[in-house]
Write an enzyme that holds these catalytic residues in place. Structure first.
Site, mmCIF file in Angstrom:
data_model
loop_
_atom_site.group_PDB
_atom_site.id
_atom_site.type_symbol
_atom_site.label_atom_id
_atom_site.label_comp_id
_atom_site.label_asym_id
_atom_site.label_seq_id
_atom_site.Cartn_x
_atom_site.Cartn_y
_atom_site.Cartn_z
ATOM 1 N N ARG A 110 11.726 -8.196 -8.333
ATOM 2 C CA ARG A 110 13.119 -8.228 -7.874
ATOM 3 C C ARG A 110 13.927 -9.245 -8.672
ATOM 4 O O ARG A 110 15.098 -9.025 -8.986
ATOM 5 C CB ARG A 110 13.153 -8.564 -6.381
ATOM 6 C CG ARG A 110 14.546 -8.634 -5.785
ATOM 7 C CD ARG A 110 14.469 -8.855 -4.301
ATOM 8 N NE ARG A 110 13.662 -10.028 -3.954
ATOM 9 C CZ ARG A 110 13.381 -10.402 -2.717
ATOM 10 N NH1 ARG A 110 13.806 -9.683 -1.701
ATOM 11 N NH2 ARG A 110 12.667 -11.482 -2.489
ATOM 12 N N ASN A 153 3.286 -2.610 -3.922
ATOM 13 C CA ASN A 153 2.861 -3.933 -3.464
ATOM 14 C C ASN A 153 4.024 -4.769 -2.947
ATOM 15 O O ASN A 153 3.833 -5.646 -2.098
ATOM 16 C CB ASN A 153 2.166 -4.671 -4.621
ATOM 17 C CG ASN A 153 1.914 -6.125 -4.314
ATOM 18 O OD1 ASN A 153 1.048 -6.471 -3.516
ATOM 19 N ND2 ASN A 153 2.696 -7.008 -4.937
ATOM 20 N N THR A 197 -1.960 -16.390 -0.737
ATOM 21 C CA THR A 197 -0.711 -16.079 -1.429
ATOM 22 C C THR A 197 0.421 -16.897 -0.803
ATOM 23 O O THR A 197 0.228 -17.593 0.188
ATOM 24 C CB THR A 197 -0.360 -14.581 -1.304
ATOM 25 O OG1 THR A 197 -0.113 -14.267 0.071
ATOM 26 C CG2 THR A 197 -1.481 -13.706 -1.843
ATOM 27 N N ASN A 239 5.493 -10.317 -9.853
ATOM 28 C CA ASN A 239 5.685 -11.566 -10.581
ATOM 29 C C ASN A 239 4.763 -12.683 -10.093
ATOM 30 O O ASN A 239 4.630 -13.726 -10.743
ATOM 31 C CB ASN A 239 7.143 -12.029 -10.487
ATOM 32 C CG ASN A 239 7.567 -12.352 -9.069
ATOM 33 O OD1 ASN A 239 7.849 -11.420 -8.307
ATOM 34 N ND2 ASN A 239 7.604 -13.625 -8.689
ATOM 35 N N LYS A 240 4.084 -12.447 -8.946
ATOM 36 C CA LYS A 240 3.164 -13.462 -8.423
ATOM 37 C C LYS A 240 2.172 -12.788 -7.476
ATOM 38 O O LYS A 240 2.258 -11.591 -7.196
ATOM 39 C CB LYS A 240 3.924 -14.547 -7.671
ATOM 40 C CG LYS A 240 4.692 -14.041 -6.450
ATOM 41 C CD LYS A 240 5.427 -15.169 -5.745
ATOM 42 C CE LYS A 240 6.195 -14.642 -4.519
ATOM 43 N NZ LYS A 240 6.899 -15.730 -3.811
ATOM 44 N N GLY A 241 1.243 -13.572 -6.965
ATOM 45 C CA GLY A 241 0.329 -13.110 -5.926
ATOM 46 C C GLY A 241 -0.538 -11.930 -6.327
ATOM 47 O O GLY A 241 -0.975 -11.804 -7.478
ATOM 48 N N TYR A 255 6.982 -7.305 10.427
ATOM 49 C CA TYR A 255 6.118 -6.997 9.279
ATOM 50 C C TYR A 255 5.075 -5.955 9.676
ATOM 51 O O TYR A 255 4.824 -4.989 8.947
ATOM 52 C CB TYR A 255 5.444 -8.285 8.804
ATOM 53 C CG TYR A 255 4.493 -8.109 7.641
ATOM 54 C CD1 TYR A 255 4.961 -8.098 6.334
ATOM 55 C CD2 TYR A 255 3.116 -7.974 7.848
ATOM 56 C CE1 TYR A 255 4.096 -7.947 5.263
ATOM 57 C CE2 TYR A 255 2.243 -7.820 6.786
ATOM 58 C CZ TYR A 255 2.735 -7.812 5.498
ATOM 59 O OH TYR A 255 1.867 -7.663 4.432
ATOM 60 N N SER A 282 -1.639 -3.575 5.614
ATOM 61 C CA SER A 282 -2.200 -4.659 6.423
ATOM 62 C C SER A 282 -2.853 -4.100 7.676
ATOM 63 O O SER A 282 -2.379 -3.117 8.254
ATOM 64 C CB SER A 282 -1.088 -5.636 6.823
ATOM 65 O OG SER A 282 -1.575 -6.594 7.753
ATOM 66 N N LYS A 322 4.505 -2.049 8.219
ATOM 67 C CA LYS A 322 3.250 -1.551 7.662
ATOM 68 C C LYS A 322 2.701 -0.385 8.486
ATOM 69 O O LYS A 322 2.062 0.520 7.954
ATOM 70 C CB LYS A 322 2.229 -2.686 7.583
ATOM 71 C CG LYS A 322 2.612 -3.799 6.602
ATOM 72 C CD LYS A 322 2.778 -3.272 5.185
ATOM 73 C CE LYS A 322 3.014 -4.396 4.186
ATOM 74 N NZ LYS A 322 3.150 -3.904 2.789
#
Length: 303
Positions: A57, A111, A256, A34-36, A222, A166, A226
């Protein structure tokens, strides 16, 4: 046949200059879109003529994203479905929805991800949620949707999975030698071993010992999520070699919401690089690779 050779490869071609193997009947799924970067990638796939499933989501934000694509004239082949990859019931609902509308998918871009730390913070308050979403969520969705991948009856129909990852999750960021040795042993690497590593990390967080156990030092939860996703991608690539191409892609420092708008390039730049990888012609298609992207130096594989 998908190549996993580590030989030096020539520069990766731009999707508009390569042999076009896809059409409007080629289906790409992009999570967290929905973004980024996710939204930018849906837009790029739509511009290139694929049919795209945009997931989010939050249903209202997802529908708003589709509306914004409509303004650009790109909504004709874009479909929306609500999906929370951290919720197994939501994954089951999404797979059922997809099955009722499409015969198969050609590209899956994992993503969707969360990070609760600001740029210069490193709290472990949400470590379990971060791991559950970024690693387990992506894994569970992949395993649930894989039976609906396009049958590999021609070279062009090899299914492509691209996991947005990442550099923070690469092995050189890991100082724990025992854990590093487990993940470096590619011959014995398995989902059980990866899950064991994740379990050790979460236990270290629970008992407060994570800072002295050699885990990555920046955005630790995070980074570990990853790290696990990268390792899982290697396992999956080996399991489905010749049938499914599975690669990871680090878009680099991108502007972002996750980076508070900071970065060296835009989400559109990152999406352009991701689309290039996802749409590689079969003669250039790899598997089990970790690609790092840069708008100035191009893309290169670290594996």
């Amino acid at each position: 046949m998908v190549s996993s050779s580590t030989m030096q490869q020539p520069p990766i071609c731009h999707p508009t200059t390569t042999a076009r193997w896809w059409s409007k009947d080629s289906i790409a799924i992009v999570t967290g879109a929905n973004k980024g970067i996710g939204y930018a990638l849906v837009k790029r796939f739509a511009e290139l003529g694929l049919t795209v499933v945009l997931t989010s989501r939050d249903q209202s934000r997802g529908l708003k994203a589709v509306d914004s694509l409509k303004v650009l004239g790109l909504d004709r082949n874009v479909y929306f479905c609500q999906l929370d990859i951290s919720d197994q019931a939501s994954i089951r609902s999404f797979v059922s929805w997809f099955r009722s509308r499409f015969d198969a998918f050609d590209i899956l871009v994992n993503n969707a991800a969360v990070c609760f730390n600001a740029m210069n913070s490193n709290s472990m308050d949400h470590a379990e949620t971060v791991v559950k979403t970024n690693y387990y969520g992506s894994k569970l969705l992949t395993e649930a949707i894989l039976p609906l991948s396009r049958p590999s009856n021609s070279a062009a129909s090899i299914t492509r999975i691209l996991n947005i990852s990442s550099r923070l999750g690469t092995l050189d960021k890991l100082k724990n030698t025992k854990i590093k040795a487990i993940l470096e042993d590619k011959e014995r690497l398995s989902e059980d071993r990866i899950d064991m590593v994740v379990g050790v990390f979460l236990q270290d967080v629970k008992d407060g010992s994570w800072e002295r156990q050699g885990w990555p030092e920046i955005w630790t939860d995070y980074s570990v999520s990853k790290l696990a996703l990268n390792a899982y991608s290697c396992v999956l690539a080996r399991r489905y070699e010749g049938v499914v191409s599975v690669n990871c892609f680090c878009p680099g420092f991108t502007q972002t919401a996750m980076t508070d708008g900071q970065g060296k390039h835009s989400a559109d730049d990152a999406a352009e690089m991701a689309a290039t990888l996802a749409l590689l012609p079969v003669s250039r298609l790899t598997t089990g690779k970790f690609y790092a992207g840069s708008t100035t130096r191009g893309m290169h594989s670290k594996l």
